[in-house]
Design an enzyme around this catalytic site. Structure first.
Site, PDB file in Angstrom:
ATOM      1  CB  SER A  18      -0.914   0.019   1.228  1.00  0.00           C
ATOM      2  OG  SER A  18      -1.759  -1.103   1.231  1.00  0.00           O
TER       3      SER A  18
HETATM    4  N1  SAH Z   1      -0.722  -4.699   4.141  1.00  0.00           N
HETATM    5  C1  SAH Z   1      -0.094  -5.017   2.877  1.00  0.00           C
HETATM    6  C2  SAH Z   1      -1.028  -4.680   1.741  1.00  0.00           C
HETATM    7  C3  SAH Z   1      -0.959  -5.724   0.674  1.00  0.00           C
HETATM    8  S1  SAH Z   1      -2.220  -5.610  -0.543  1.00  0.00           S
HETATM    9  C4  SAH Z   1       1.254  -4.325   2.740  1.00  0.00           C
HETATM   10  O1  SAH Z   1       1.497  -3.359   3.466  1.00  0.00           O
HETATM   11  O2  SAH Z   1       2.063  -4.746   1.914  1.00  0.00           O
HETATM   12  C5  SAH Z   1      -3.531  -6.576   0.160  1.00  0.00           C
HETATM   13  C6  SAH Z   1      -3.239  -7.998   0.504  1.00  0.00           C
HETATM   14  O3  SAH Z   1      -4.464  -8.596   0.912  1.00  0.00           O
HETATM   15  C7  SAH Z   1      -2.708  -8.860  -0.641  1.00  0.00           C
HETATM   16  O4  SAH Z   1      -1.481  -9.427  -0.263  1.00  0.00           O
HETATM   17  C8  SAH Z   1      -3.788  -9.922  -0.837  1.00  0.00           C
HETATM   18  O5  SAH Z   1      -3.284 -11.190  -1.208  1.00  0.00           O
HETATM   19  C9  SAH Z   1      -4.429  -9.965   0.553  1.00  0.00           C
HETATM   20  N2  SAH Z   1      -5.784 -10.521   0.595  1.00  0.00           N
HETATM   21  C10 SAH Z   1      -6.806 -10.338  -0.267  1.00  0.00           C
HETATM   22  N3  SAH Z   1      -7.892 -11.060   0.108  1.00  0.00           N
HETATM   23  C11 SAH Z   1      -7.546 -11.706   1.270  1.00  0.00           C
HETATM   24  C12 SAH Z   1      -8.215 -12.622   2.153  1.00  0.00           C
HETATM   25  N4  SAH Z   1      -9.466 -13.059   1.927  1.00  0.00           N
HETATM   26  N5  SAH Z   1      -7.556 -13.069   3.242  1.00  0.00           N
HETATM   27  C13 SAH Z   1      -6.278 -12.679   3.496  1.00  0.00           C
HETATM   28  N6  SAH Z   1      -5.589 -11.832   2.703  1.00  0.00           N
HETATM   29  C14 SAH Z   1      -6.208 -11.356   1.595  1.00  0.00           C
END
Ligand code: SAH
Length: 214
Positions: free
Chosen positions: A64
């Protein structure tokens, strides 16, 4: 790869940008000012780590924007020892911010590759989560509920009732809601069945998908 004085200089500049954009919580700003974001990115993006941008982290996902991380962390109002559930571990950067805010952090990721990488890298950098879980965030983490805060870091087409049900009274759920674009939304649990809802600006997230990735 190390954390060098030039990186601290870039972080100080990033913190100033976040302040200019309206982030006020000094604990959140201090956390972002101290965490080596470049170490959460693939080496090809090192030079860009401290710009307010999202970058690929593998498995078609993105880390993000720092502003998004700061905005969500501020809304969560983390206090030391708070039990926090993060959904979407991704690169682990937001996880590190929550740990730097002294929370007890549980974080779920549905992409195995990202879960495995975060599990290896976070402790190396000195960020110890209570537990990193490979699983589906839609079901939350019943065995550790209730939580002081739940933070969803993927764009949710709807608000899962399971997550609301896993909040303490007074607990906060921060969740971006929408399909193409998402409205940052905060729910505060007032009683067993009353939730206060607050809506904020529009953001853009990768989708919150059901089930673990195949
Ligand atoms: N907090 C992260 C943001 C990554 S983007 C950072 O700072 O890098 C969002 C993430 O949510 C992705 O890695 C995606 O795989 C995950 N995601 C999406 N749906 C999900 C679910 N049902 N359960 C767990 N993770 C999920």
């Amino acid at each position: 790869m190390n954390d060098l004085p030039k990186h601290q200089g870039l972080r100080n500049r990033l913190v100033q940008i976040l302040k200019d954009k309206g982030i006020k919580d000094t604990k959140v700003l201090d956390a972002i000012g101290s965490i080596p974001r470049h170490l959460f990115l693939d080496s090809s993006f090192l030079d860009f780590a401290y710009q307010n941008k999202a970058f690929p982290i593998g498995a078609n996902q993105t880390i993000s924007h720092p502003y998004t991380v700061a905005f969500q962390s501020e809304l969560l109002q983390v206090k030391p020892k708070d039990k926090i559930l993060e959904i979407g571990t991704g690169s682990g950067y937001q996880t590190a911010v929550l740990i730097a805010l002294k929370a007890e952090v549980y974080s779920i990721e549905r992409q195995k590759e990202l879960h495995v990488k975060a599990k290896k890298e976070l402790p190396k950098l000195g960020y110890l989560a209570k537990k990193l879980i490979y699983g589906d965030g839609y079901i939350g983490l019943k065995e550790q509920a209730p939580f002081d805060g739940i933070l969803v870091t993927a764009g949710a087409p709807f608000v899962p009732k399971t997550l609301l049900a896993q909040l303490k009274i007074g607990g906060r759920l921060v969740i971006p809601v929408g399909n193409e674009k998402q409205i940052m939304t905060l729910f505060i649990r007032k009683s067993n069945n009353e939730f206060e809802k607050h809506e904020f600006d529009e953001f853009s997230f990768v989708p919150f998908l059901e089930n673990t990735a195949k």
